[in-house]
Write a protein that holds these residues in place. Structure first.
Motif, short mmCIF file in Angstrom:
data_model
loop_
_atom_site.label_atom_id
_atom_site.label_comp_id
_atom_site.label_asym_id
_atom_site.label_seq_id
_atom_site.Cartn_x
_atom_site.Cartn_y
_atom_site.Cartn_z
N LEU A 8 0.88 -1.16 0.00
CA LEU A 8 0.00 0.00 0.00
C LEU A 8 0.92 1.22 0.00
CD1 LEU A 8 -2.83 -0.73 2.59
CD2 LEU A 8 -3.05 -0.49 0.14
N THR A 9 0.87 2.00 -1.05
CA THR A 9 1.83 3.08 -1.17
C THR A 9 1.25 4.46 -0.88
OG1 THR A 9 1.41 3.13 -3.54
CG2 THR A 9 3.32 1.86 -2.79
N SER A 10 -0.04 4.63 -1.03
CA SER A 10 -0.60 5.96 -0.82
C SER A 10 -1.22 6.08 0.56
CB SER A 10 -1.65 6.27 -1.89
OG SER A 10 -2.84 5.58 -1.64
N SER A 11 -1.15 7.27 1.11
CA SER A 11 -1.75 7.52 2.42
C SER A 11 -3.27 7.38 2.34
CB SER A 11 -1.37 8.91 2.93
OG SER A 11 -1.83 9.90 2.04
N ARG A 12 -3.83 7.65 1.18
CA ARG A 12 -5.28 7.51 1.02
C ARG A 12 -5.70 6.04 1.17
NH1 ARG A 12 -9.15 9.80 -3.76
NH2 ARG A 12 -11.01 8.81 -2.98
N ASP A 13 -4.94 5.12 0.58
CA ASP A 13 -5.25 3.70 0.71
C ASP A 13 -5.15 3.25 2.18
OD1 ASP A 13 -5.76 3.39 -1.98
OD2 ASP A 13 -3.72 2.71 -2.44
N HIS A 14 -4.09 3.73 2.88
CA HIS A 14 -3.94 3.42 4.30
C HIS A 14 -5.16 3.93 5.08
CE1 HIS A 14 0.31 2.39 3.83
NE2 HIS A 14 0.25 1.93 5.05
N ARG A 15 -5.49 5.18 4.86
CA ARG A 15 -6.59 5.81 5.59
C ARG A 15 -7.92 5.11 5.31
NH1 ARG A 15 -6.16 10.64 3.57
NH2 ARG A 15 -7.74 10.25 1.97
N ASP A 16 -8.19 4.82 4.04
CA ASP A 16 -9.45 4.15 3.69
C ASP A 16 -9.55 2.76 4.31
OD1 ASP A 16 -10.19 6.38 2.26
OD2 ASP A 16 -9.74 5.49 0.29
N GLY A 49 0.02 -2.68 4.13
CA GLY A 49 0.71 -1.50 4.63
C GLY A 49 0.99 -1.68 6.12
N LEU A 50 2.01 -1.00 6.60
CA LEU A 50 2.41 -1.11 8.00
C LEU A 50 2.37 0.26 8.67
CD1 LEU A 50 5.53 -3.39 7.54
CD2 LEU A 50 3.23 -4.10 8.13
N VAL A 51 1.98 0.28 9.93
CA VAL A 51 2.01 1.50 10.74
C VAL A 51 2.77 1.16 12.02
CG1 VAL A 51 0.68 3.24 11.96
CG2 VAL A 51 -0.19 2.27 9.82
N VAL A 52 3.96 1.73 12.16
CA VAL A 52 4.77 1.52 13.35
C VAL A 52 5.15 2.91 13.87
CG1 VAL A 52 6.81 0.41 14.33
CG2 VAL A 52 5.65 -0.63 12.38
N SER A 53 4.50 3.34 14.95
CA SER A 53 4.69 4.71 15.44
C SER A 53 5.91 4.81 16.36
CB SER A 53 3.45 5.17 16.20
OG SER A 53 3.37 4.50 17.44
N ASP A 91 -6.99 -5.25 0.77
CA ASP A 91 -6.02 -4.33 1.35
C ASP A 91 -5.95 -4.62 2.83
OD1 ASP A 91 -5.54 -3.12 -1.06
OD2 ASP A 91 -6.74 -1.33 -0.65
N MET A 92 -4.73 -4.66 3.38
CA MET A 92 -4.54 -4.96 4.78
C MET A 92 -3.54 -3.97 5.37
SD MET A 92 -3.35 -8.54 6.62
CE MET A 92 -2.54 -9.07 5.17
N VAL A 93 -3.86 -3.42 6.53
CA VAL A 93 -2.94 -2.55 7.25
C VAL A 93 -2.69 -3.18 8.61
CG1 VAL A 93 -2.61 -0.29 8.31
CG2 VAL A 93 -3.67 -0.46 6.07
N ILE A 94 -1.42 -3.29 8.97
CA ILE A 94 -1.04 -3.84 10.27
C ILE A 94 -0.44 -2.70 11.09
CG2 ILE A 94 0.43 -5.47 11.48
CD1 ILE A 94 0.35 -7.19 8.94
N ARG A 95 -1.03 -2.49 12.25
CA ARG A 95 -0.54 -1.44 13.14
C ARG A 95 0.13 -2.10 14.34
NH1 ARG A 95 -3.76 3.44 16.14
NH2 ARG A 95 -1.90 4.26 17.10
N ALA A 96 1.35 -1.65 14.64
CA ALA A 96 2.11 -2.23 15.74
C ALA A 96 1.96 -1.37 16.99
CB ALA A 96 3.59 -2.32 15.35
#
Length: 130
Positions: A8-16, A49-53, A91-96
């Motif tokens: 997932l390369t765009s922030s819009r795809d992550h957000r959606d 996509g990955l979210v690692v804050s 589409d899959m987003v994994i948040r750590a």
């Protein structure tokens, strides 16, 4: 590393995916999944996509977590452990979360798999209601 067609390369795809998708979490990770309509016949069946804050740790720790998650996701998808219907696009987003740092590889893989499967089950139940 995940091949470009599986990212997932765009922030819009992550957000959606985070807002419109179905989420399941626990054990240091949260997985959000969203099915989408195919835009072209050559499009791949899944993207991640990955979210690692910064709450997870410093840059070295965050990058290590990202590498581990990419390796796990690619292996699970290649093995077919996360069942995606052949005609569907996922589409899959994994948040750590900070607890992820203490997990060994096997435990982390099990948590990602469990959360992804739960999110897919929730998604299918939601689709049945519609």
């Amino acid at each position: 590393m995940l091949p470009r067609e599986h990212r997932l390369t765009s922030s819009r795809d992550h957000r959606d995916t985070m807002r419109q998708g179905v989420r399941a979490g626990g054990g240091g990770v949260m997985v959000a999944v969203r099915f989408r309509a195919p835009s072209s016949p050559r499009e791949t069946s899944w993207r991640c996509g990955l979210v690692v804050s910064k709450a997870v740790g410093n840059a070295v720790v965050r990058h290590r977590i990202q590498r581990r998650l990419r390796h796990i996701v690619f292996g699970l998808m290649r093995e077919g452990a996360v069942a995606v219907p052949t005609d569907a696009r996922l589409d899959m987003v994994i948040r750590a979360f900070p607890e992820i740092v203490d997990l060994d590889h096997l435990r982390l893989r099990a948590e990602v798999l469990r959360c992804a499967q739960r999110a897919l089950q929730k998604s299918s139940r939601k689709a049945e209601k519609l």
